[in-house]
Scaffold this motif. Sequence first.
Motif: not given
Length: 290
Positions: A93, A251, A262-264, A275
């Motif tokens: 991120h 999310q 995005s991924d966290i 994210f």
Amino acid sequence: MRQKILVLNKNMMLRELLSMNMNVPKLYFDGQMVDVLWDNHEEAIRWYETYMGWEVQQKESWKPDPRCTHGKMTRMNAGTWLISSLSNERLPHHYAERGTVESNIRLCWRVADLQQFHNRCQSDGVRVTELYRGPGETDYFDFWATGEGIRFTAQEDKRIQEGFAPSWLRIGVSDLGKSVQWYRNWLGMDLENDWSKDGYALMSLGLNRRPGDKSLWVLEQLPENAYTGKADGQVQPVCWVAERSDFFNYQTFLLDSGVETSDIGGYVTRGMVSFHLYDPDGNRLNISSM
């Protein structure tokens, strides 16, 4: 029969919207992050102090993600955080792309004498655009701050006594009507004014830690030949989710609904987590919680 089908379809749409609103938490605007290269962090602080009269409000060695080896975080005026980090891997991120297309997000700052500031930037070799008319029937120009060339936008407002005051965020979109609905559905924004005949709409979102106050967001119609696509610019607006559990559920809901995120990143077990997601035109918005 046809009337009955229309009623059923309308009821289904209402149920879907109700379900969506129940899964989108209350979001609050929490300022902006400016991604700065590690070796440029101190120079960036001096640039904003010199040209915009800003002051350091808070400064600490803080890593935005446990995978970072080093981190710096400096809070300047109006909730603007300069963030630099070093890591041995690409983070999910906390990053920005450089040397690619310019983001269609403009962070605007109001100043009383726009021409004077424009002249100063030009005389000092700061890259600027010409003055132009924009949303709100006022004049603007874009300038590229610090040695990295981080784009901000100056906006004329004769009411300002001195220095720079925060204004609104301008976000370029390819379909104004659809984007207004997208920001209402997925971020919970309110439509303040519809000036679509002039090519823009005024949206709002609550301000974090300032109950009752609003941040203003201008969605503006892009020219037909403008680039649209994901752009991870250095200036990144941050939306805050108050409850940590709501952040994670949000999310998951976005991903399940087909909204790319995005991924966290950050401290997933305990601490700041973030994210980012993209609107239909690739404009990046950061989502954070603690």
